[in-house]
Design an enzyme around this catalytic site. Structure first.
Site, mmCIF file in Angstrom:
data_model
loop_
_atom_site.group_PDB
_atom_site.id
_atom_site.type_symbol
_atom_site.label_atom_id
_atom_site.label_comp_id
_atom_site.label_asym_id
_atom_site.label_seq_id
_atom_site.Cartn_x
_atom_site.Cartn_y
_atom_site.Cartn_z
ATOM 1 N N ARG A 159 64.871 0.594 2.654
ATOM 2 C CA ARG A 159 65.504 1.850 3.014
ATOM 3 C C ARG A 159 66.949 1.885 2.493
ATOM 4 O O ARG A 159 67.634 0.853 2.461
ATOM 5 C CB ARG A 159 65.511 1.966 4.539
ATOM 6 C CG ARG A 159 66.063 3.269 5.095
ATOM 7 C CD ARG A 159 65.223 4.431 4.712
ATOM 8 N NE ARG A 159 65.452 5.599 5.555
ATOM 9 C CZ ARG A 159 65.186 6.841 5.159
ATOM 10 N NH1 ARG A 159 64.687 7.070 3.955
ATOM 11 N NH2 ARG A 159 65.374 7.865 5.964
ATOM 12 N N THR B 241 58.590 13.092 -1.743
ATOM 13 C CA THR B 241 58.246 11.775 -1.205
ATOM 14 C C THR B 241 56.835 11.526 -1.658
ATOM 15 O O THR B 241 56.087 12.464 -1.895
ATOM 16 C CB THR B 241 58.333 11.812 0.326
ATOM 17 O OG1 THR B 241 59.654 12.150 0.699
ATOM 18 C CG2 THR B 241 57.956 10.485 0.964
ATOM 19 N N THR C 291 60.689 7.570 -1.273
ATOM 20 C CA THR C 291 61.284 8.910 -1.224
ATOM 21 C C THR C 291 62.634 8.994 -1.918
ATOM 22 O O THR C 291 63.333 7.984 -2.060
ATOM 23 C CB THR C 291 61.481 9.352 0.256
ATOM 24 O OG1 THR C 291 61.811 10.733 0.315
ATOM 25 C CG2 THR C 291 62.583 8.563 0.942
ATOM 26 N N ASN D 260 64.070 11.820 -0.658
ATOM 27 C CA ASN D 260 64.323 12.717 0.481
ATOM 28 C C ASN D 260 64.016 14.170 0.132
ATOM 29 O O ASN D 260 62.925 14.623 0.372
ATOM 30 C CB ASN D 260 65.724 12.543 1.053
ATOM 31 C CG ASN D 260 65.793 13.082 2.482
ATOM 32 O OD1 ASN D 260 64.753 13.271 3.113
ATOM 33 N ND2 ASN D 260 66.973 13.346 2.980
ATOM 34 N N SER E 44 63.851 6.974 9.594
ATOM 35 C CA SER E 44 62.881 7.616 8.693
ATOM 36 C C SER E 44 61.592 7.887 9.443
ATOM 37 O O SER E 44 61.299 7.257 10.460
ATOM 38 C CB SER E 44 62.600 6.667 7.521
ATOM 39 O OG SER E 44 61.519 7.135 6.748
ATOM 40 N N SER E 45 60.816 8.826 8.903
ATOM 41 C CA SER E 45 59.464 9.056 9.435
ATOM 42 C C SER E 45 58.395 8.409 8.555
ATOM 43 O O SER E 45 57.205 8.462 8.892
ATOM 44 C CB SER E 45 59.188 10.559 9.535
ATOM 45 O OG SER E 45 60.115 11.172 10.394
ATOM 46 N N GLY F 238 55.987 14.117 3.872
ATOM 47 C CA GLY F 238 55.940 15.272 4.779
ATOM 48 C C GLY F 238 57.080 15.338 5.770
ATOM 49 O O GLY F 238 56.994 16.069 6.752
ATOM 50 N N GLY F 239 58.151 14.572 5.552
ATOM 51 C CA GLY F 239 59.284 14.630 6.479
ATOM 52 C C GLY F 239 58.815 14.290 7.888
ATOM 53 O O GLY F 239 58.054 13.334 8.100
HETATM 54 O O1 DON Z 1 62.447 9.183 5.434
HETATM 55 C C1 DON Z 1 62.104 10.286 5.813
HETATM 56 O O2 DON Z 1 61.604 10.497 6.889
HETATM 57 C C2 DON Z 1 62.275 11.449 4.864
HETATM 58 N N1 DON Z 1 63.302 11.137 3.924
HETATM 59 C C3 DON Z 1 60.978 11.756 4.180
HETATM 60 C C4 DON Z 1 61.070 12.985 3.326
HETATM 61 C C5 DON Z 1 59.769 13.612 3.025
HETATM 62 O O3 DON Z 1 58.731 13.119 3.380
HETATM 63 C C6 DON Z 1 59.810 14.888 2.312
HETATM 64 N N2 DON Z 1 58.470 15.356 2.040
HETATM 65 N N3 DON Z 1 57.777 15.873 1.411
#
Ligand code: DON
Length: 589
Positions: free
Chosen positions: A111, A399, A417, A419, A470-471, A492-493
Site C-alpha cells: 500500500r 483499480t 490501484t 485510486n 483501503s477496501s 470498485g472503491g
Molecule cells: O484502496 C481503495 O479502497 C481504493 N483506492 C480502491 C479504488 C477503486 O477500487 C476504484 N474502482 N474502480
C-alpha cells in the site's frame, strides 16, 4: 448456528410472503443484462484471470515455462501496467494474498504511504472545505508501493529469474493494439483532465492530444525504458536510482511534496492474513490497512446466523439481512480501521463470534435500522456518524484484480490501484507511468465523505508516513475439506468488500458456478449514505417495493459495479470467469 437459523426462519415465516426464492443464480431477474450463463473456462494445470487478454496470456506463458503462480503474478502486474495503464501500475499500490500448495498463507501489503511532509489539514481551504488537490495533481500522490511489492513476492516465493518476469511487459510497451476497453477509460472529461498534464497527454493522447483509435498501436517508449531499468537494476532503480530521480523531478516541477527520503524508506510489508469461517469454508483475506478481511469477517459472522439459502437468493429478506450486516460492519470499518503501524484496533473483538452475536441481535427482521442509530460497536466507540451529501459514485476502471492458480495448487489473489481513473492524472515525465492519487483514501477531513462516499474517522486521518485505509480485498477461500475452493477479488472503491462477499456467498449459499457467481447482479450498503444500492436491472420492482416496505431507501446505481476475476475449483478442476461488465479474459491450460 442451526438454532439461530431455525429461529430466523420461523420469525421470517410471514415476511415477504410470495417473495421469489430462486435457489440458483440462473433465476436472475428478467431485467438483468446477463441472462445467459455460458460454460466456464476450465483447465487442469493452471489458470490466469485478468482484465486483459494480453496480460492473461503473459501469466499463462510464465506458468507454462515453469514459473509458479507467484512468478505469474509479478509478470502479470508489469504487463497490466502497460496494457491497462489507467489502473495496472508502477505508480500505485495494492495487496496480495496467497496460499501455497503446501497450505502456507501470506498477505503482502504494498500500500502507498503519505509523504513525510504531509500534514493533517493539507487539503483544507480557509473555509475548512476539502480542495481538489486531494484527487488531482502532484499533491494527491502517495508513495508508490507496487514495485517493492513485486520485488518482495519475487524474493520470497519466486522460481524464475526477475528479468524473465519483466521481458513480456517490455515487449508490450514497445507497442500493443488498442482495444475498446482501453478507450472506455478515455472519455471527454478524462481527455480534458489528462490534457492538463503534458507528459500524460503525450503518453495517452497520441493523436494530436486525442486518444488513439481501436486498432492503433500504442507505443510507450518511456515506460519501456523504465521497465528495462527495473529489469536490469531491480527495485532500487525505482526507489533510489534513475526512476526515483525522474519521480522527484516530476514532483519538483508540479509542486508535489514527495521526497527522496519517502522513496528510499518505502517498504512493502508481509502481514498475517485475516482468516475466518463462513459455513464451514475458510476465507483468507487482507488485514489492515485493508478493511476487506475484517469487514467481511464481521458481516459473515452476522449472516451465518441465518439460513440464506432457504430465504432465497436476492429475495428481499436476504438483501435486507446483507444490508443490515454491512451497515454494522461499515460503521465499525469507518471508525476503527486504519494503518496498523499507527493505530491500535480491537481486531480480535471485532471479528469474534461473540461480537457478531451482539451486533446481530440488534437487527430487526422486519424493519431497517436507520444508520443514524448504528454507531460503531464495542465499548466507548462513540456516536453514529452522519454525513449529508455522501453518495456512492459510478465506478471507473482505476483499480484491477487478478486471480492465478498454478499446476501445483499455489493460489495468488492480487488487487492493485492508482485510486481514481489515471490516478492523480500526473505521468512521470520521462518515465512513462501514472502516479496514484491515493491520498484521498485517507480522511482529508474526518467525518466527511471522500470520493467513494466513505465517511471515515480520526484513525484514518492524514499523518506523515501513514498507509491509507483501503477496501481492496484480494481473497482466497478453502472448502470444508481444507482444499483450495475459490480465488476472487474486484475493483470498485467502497463496494469492493460487498462485491467480493457476494461472489463467495453466491457459491457457498446458493451453489452457483463461477459464471453465475460473477454475472449475478449485485447490491451494496456502506452505512452512510443510508441506502441500498443496486445495479441497473438487478432487482425486480417487487423486490424494491418489499425492501422499501421494510424501511430501506433503495437506489439504482449508475454505471457498473465491480470487475470480478474469479476462479472456483470443482473436484480438482479449475473453472474461471472474467467479469463481462468490463471485459477481461480467463485463460487456462
Ligand atoms: O484502496 C481503495 O479502497 C481504493 N483506492 C480502491 C479504488 C477503486 O477500487 C476504484 N474502482 N474502480
Amino acid at each position: 448456528m442451526r438454532v439461530h437459523a431455525a429461529l430466523a426462519l420461523a420469525l421470517f415465516a410471514c415476511i415477504g410472503c410470495g417473495d421469489p426464492s430462486p435457489a440458483r443464480g440462473t433465476a436472475f431477474p428478467e431485467s438483468w443484462r446477463y441472462r445467459d450463463t455460458p460454460a466456464p473456462v476450465t483447465a487442469t494445470n493452471g489458470m490466469v484471470v485478468t482484465t486483459d487478454e494480453l496480460a492473461s496470456q503473459v501469466g499463462v506463458d510464465v506458468l507454462r515455462s515453469g514459473g509458479n503462480a507467484m512468478d505469474a503474478a509479478v509478470a502479470v502486474m508489469f504487463a497490466l501496467a502497460v496494457v491497462n495503464p489507467e489502473a495496472g501500475n508502477l505508480g500505485g499500490d495494492g495487496f496480495l494474498v496467497l496460499r501455497t500448495a503446501g497450505g502456507e498463507t501470506a498477505a503482502l501489503d504494498f500500500r502507498a504511504r503519505a509523504p513525510f511532509a504531509s500534514t493533517r489539514d493539507m487539503y483544507l481551504d480557509d473555509a475548512g472545505e476539502v480542495t481538489e488537490d486531494v484527487v488531482v495533481g502532484h499533491l494527491s500522490v502517495g508513495v508508490p508501493g507496487t514495485v517493492d511489492g513485486m520485488w518482495q513476492i519475487h524474493r520470497r516465493f519466486g522460481r524464475m529469474e526477475w528479468a524473465a518476469l519483466l521481458d513480456p511487459a517490455i515487449e508490450l510497451a514497445g507497442g500493443f493494439p488498442v482495444r475498446p476497453r482501453f478507450l472506455n477509460s478515455l472519455g471527454d472529461a478524462m481527455v480534458a483532465a489528462l490534457q492538463a498534464f503534458p507528459a500524460s497527454a503525450e503518453q495517452f493522447l497520441p493523436r494530436g492530444g486525442q486518444p488513439p483509435a481501436v486498432g492503433d498501436t500504442l507505443r510507450q517508449p518511456d515506460l519501456a525504458s523504465t521497465l528495462r531499468r527495473l529489469r536490469d537494476l531491480g527495485r532500487d532503480d525505482f526507489y533510489a536510482g534513475e526512476t526515483a530521480d525522474l519521480i522527484i523531478a516530476e514532483m519538483e516541477r508540479g509542486g508535489g511534496i514527495l521526497t527522496r527520503r519517502d522513496l528510499a524508506e518505502y517498504q512493502a510489508v508481509w502481514r498475517e492474513p485475516v482468516a475466518f469461517e463462513y459455513r464451514d469454508h475458510t476465507v483468507i483475506s487482507m488485514p489492515p490497512p485493508s478493511s476487506g478481511g475484517v469487514t467481511m469477517a464481521q458481516t459473515a459472522g452476522i449472516l451465518e446466523r441465518y439460513d440464506l439459502a432457504s430465504l432465497g437468493w436476492q429475495s428481499a429478506r436476504t438483501i435486507h439481512l446483507h444490508a443490515e450486516a454491512w451497515r454494522r460492519g461499515y460503521a465499525d470499518r469507518n471508525h476503527y480501521l486504519a494503518d496498523p503501524d499507527f493505530v491500535e484496533m480491537p481486531l480480535e473483538n471485532l471479528t469474534s463470534a461473540a461480537y457478531a452475536s451482539e451486533r446481530g441481535a440488534t437487527i430487526s427482521l422486519d424493519a431497517a435500522t436507520p444508520s443514524s442509530e448504528i454507531g460503531p460497536g464495542l465499548e466507548s466507540a462513540g456516536e453514529a456518524a452522519t454525513s449529508p451529501g455522501a453518495t456512492v459514485p459510478e465506478e471507473g476502471e482505476n483499480t484491477t484484480h487478478y486471480s492465478i492458480v498454478d499446476a501445483d495448487g499455489n493460489a495468488v489473489s492480487v488487487t492493485t490501484t492508482v485510486n481514481s481513473w489515471y490516478g492523480s492524472k500526473v505521468t512521470v515525465t520521462g518515465a512513462g507511468f501514472i502516479l496514484n492519487n491515493d491520498m484521498d483514501d485517507l480522511a482529508a477531513r474526518p467525518g466527511f465523505a471522500n470520493q467513494f462516499g466513505l465517511v471515515q474517522g480520526e484513525n484514518n486521518a492524514i499523518e506523515p508516513g501513514k498507509r491509507m485505509l483501503s477496501s481492496m480485498s484480494p481473497t482466497i477461500v478453502l472448502g470444508p475439506d481444507g482444499e483450495l475452493r475459490m480465488v476472487t477479488g474486484t475493483p470498485g472503491g467502497a463496494t469492493i468488500i460487498t462485491t467480493v462477499f457476494q461472489t463467495i456467498s453466491n457459491v457457498v449459499d446458493f451453489e452457483m458456478d463461477v459464471v453465475e457467481a460473477v454475472l449475478a447482479p449485485r447490491v451494496h450498503h456502506q452505512h452512510l449514505p443510508d441506502q441500498i444500492f443496486y445495479e441497473a436491472g438487478a432487482l425486480s420492482p417487487e423486490t424494491v417495493s418489499r425492501l422499501e416496505a421494510l424501511g430501506h431507501v433503495v437506489v439504482e446505481r449508475g454505471g457498473l459495479s465491480g470487475d470480478v476475476q474469479m476462479i472456483v475449483v470443482v473436484d480438482g478442476l479449475l473453472t474461471a470467469w472474467s467479469d463481462p461488465r468490463r471485459g477481461g479474459r480467463a485463460l487456462g491450460y
